[in-house]
Design an enzyme around this catalytic site. Sequence first.
Site, mmCIF file in Angstrom:
data_model
loop_
_atom_site.group_PDB
_atom_site.id
_atom_site.type_symbol
_atom_site.label_atom_id
_atom_site.label_comp_id
_atom_site.label_asym_id
_atom_site.label_seq_id
_atom_site.Cartn_x
_atom_site.Cartn_y
_atom_site.Cartn_z
ATOM 1 N N ALA A 470 -21.386 1.770 -48.918
ATOM 2 C CA ALA A 470 -21.764 1.753 -47.513
ATOM 3 C C ALA A 470 -21.259 0.485 -46.862
ATOM 4 C CB ALA A 470 -23.283 1.849 -47.371
ATOM 5 N N SER A 471 -21.113 0.527 -45.546
ATOM 6 C CA SER A 471 -20.585 -0.600 -44.778
ATOM 7 C C SER A 471 -19.272 -1.059 -45.405
ATOM 8 C CB SER A 471 -21.617 -1.723 -44.684
ATOM 9 O OG SER A 471 -22.697 -1.326 -43.864
ATOM 10 N N GLY A 472 -19.207 -2.313 -45.885
ATOM 11 C CA GLY A 472 -17.966 -2.800 -46.481
ATOM 12 C C GLY A 472 -17.529 -1.996 -47.687
ATOM 13 N N TYR A 475 -15.903 0.954 -46.278
ATOM 14 C CA TYR A 475 -14.683 0.432 -45.667
ATOM 15 C C TYR A 475 -13.539 0.474 -46.681
ATOM 16 C CZ TYR A 475 -12.481 -2.671 -42.144
ATOM 17 O OH TYR A 475 -11.699 -3.217 -41.160
ATOM 18 N N GLY A 492 -21.642 5.593 -46.010
ATOM 19 C CA GLY A 492 -21.464 5.453 -44.573
ATOM 20 C C GLY A 492 -21.950 4.129 -44.037
#
Length: 688
Positions: A470-472, A475, A492
């Site tokens: 999630a997040s980074g 990414y 996500g």
Amino acid sequence: MSTLLLRASRFTSTFLNSTPPPTLLFPLRHRHFSLCIPLSNPSPLLQSLPDSHTRRKLSLRAFDSSSETRQEEEEKEKEKASISSEIEGEDNGSVAASDKEYPSGDFEYKEFGPWKKLMVKIRMLVAVPWERVRKGSVLTMKLRGQISDQLRSRFSSGLSLPQICENFVKAAYDPRISGIYLHIEPLNCGWGKVEEIRRHILDFKKSGKFVVGYVPVCGEKEYYLACACEELYVPPSAYFALYGLTVQASFLGGVLENVGVEPQVQRIGKYKSAGDQLTRKNISEENREMLTSLLDNIYENWLDRISLTTAKKIEDIENFINEGVFQVERLKQDGWITSIKYDDEVMSKLKEKLGLQKDKNLPVVDYRKYSRVKKWTLGLSGGRDQIAIIRASGSITRVRGPFSASSSGIVSEQFIEKIRTVRESKRYKAVIIRIDSPGGDALASDLMWREIRLLAASKPVVSSMCDVAASGGYYMAMAAGTIVAENLTLTGSIGVVTGKFNLGELYEKIGFNKEIISRGRFAELNAAEQRPFRSDEAELFAKSAQNAYKQFRDKAAFSRSMTIEKMEEVAQGRVWTGKDAASRGLVDAIGGLSRAVAIAKQKANIPQDRQVDLVEVSRPSPSLPEVLSGIGSSLVGVDRTVKELLRDLVDSDGIQARMDGILFQKQLEGATYATNFMNLVKDYLSSL
């Protein structure tokens, strides 16, 4: 007391989202906190991307300053219709249709031929002493506590998921292993790892060998694994509590108000609730909606899998849970376990299985020793085609902190070196990026995203997500051509939250004063924690956060071949399970590492029945200080919470891209980091 408060004011609140489940840590780390996602200035192409986006296998020129060619434009136009139809069909709650396009990667046990059996026997004869195993042995593994997705060195404590899974595969083909005896105790890992281990238990049973489980302390995660065994035993005094699952959210608004700290937060994305933990005293409706959805997914998955394994009706399982049954006798009576026996009695049963006399010792080999047995010895490696596996586990930082161990977290500098080495090598036909991360430093995440994109331009790259990406973490994953996740992988969290602390009231209480001399209208934007934002500073801060969110969202839409509008629907800081993420286009296929390998073979045009050599690029090589540290820790029993706090205090500065702190907890689990933090706060307040 004043010294403590002054030091605390220098630190930022950080949401540590590693496994075990993420919770808020304290004290504050910097004068301001910031969780937004910075991206480099977008190219003219990114700013002008059309609503109907390009396909996933885009040229890297898409993020360069040069313009696209006419041929690329024509290719995108040809695929607009198919992409749009795929996206429109993803809202029905089912797994994405693209999942069916990929090979399943299911384990198939195949007996070795006479020649290969002979070669395996010869290799066993010449094996070094520490790789030798007595014929007829039982592999014993104790699954408990934390389980890392990274490989472990001989000097590292704890369990390693790759080595656990590899042991199951080796034991299935090892003629010296008769079966497996699993000790399952309270687990401190996410559902993704639990799902992976459970899959390997079921795969091992295809070899025809037995797998027996023993569970002295059992909750939902432990039973999820244990019921996959063909026999399950518990001692008469077992702690057996299948009472259901909970999800928790902590709020510090009242605490910070009492000590004179005012968080000034800009939250972009209605589900991005990290700021809520600092500003609110109760849960928001959006956060409640997200957490309820996550909990429902986990609970329903648990019921479905238990029902399939035990042949019980879902209604009967729920009734059992709601009765609050704790008597071990009821467990046997209702068919939840095989029998009630102590460990030594189970060992006697295993002797009977192997036809051994009672006065003979049961030949066993433990997890750590069996992990040293090479796959080559058992004829399970040596394929001509090589696939690289690069593991990325833990919080993301750009550079390593002065007190960080080399095996802790994801350091972008080191990760990028591995990526470049693999990209420049001609020996690897494909690459799997194995991710288990809640994010961290946003700049580091973006730099790694770029390198993975460059790698994907030269050879097939598949992202395999474990407990959380999630997040980074997400990414990184979205830079690959294909993303694979477990049903319950937390996925996500595309959103930003940023802010700073106004410590003026706190400083007044303790008699502290701070004066700043500055040049530049906004020079004090992040430096002046002794006062709130001015109106123009607040406006700039809000615009900066909004801009960061738009860039993150647009880049995610580009990577996943989605329109901006469609990505907006699934972004806004919301965390999804892997299953829900797949139905919304954030994930391509559901499965574990074995499925990622199968997809990598497909992308590299390697036949599915051909053996490949999986090369672990991230193998640990501990330094002398780490060895000594590991020995010291085992001797003095340093408290894990203190170590996590110290590690957090030395993290590098910078804007963060972390997932919100979400704590999924069983009734049996003990104190959490949040509990330890609240105890610290209570101790402080009582001293005022």
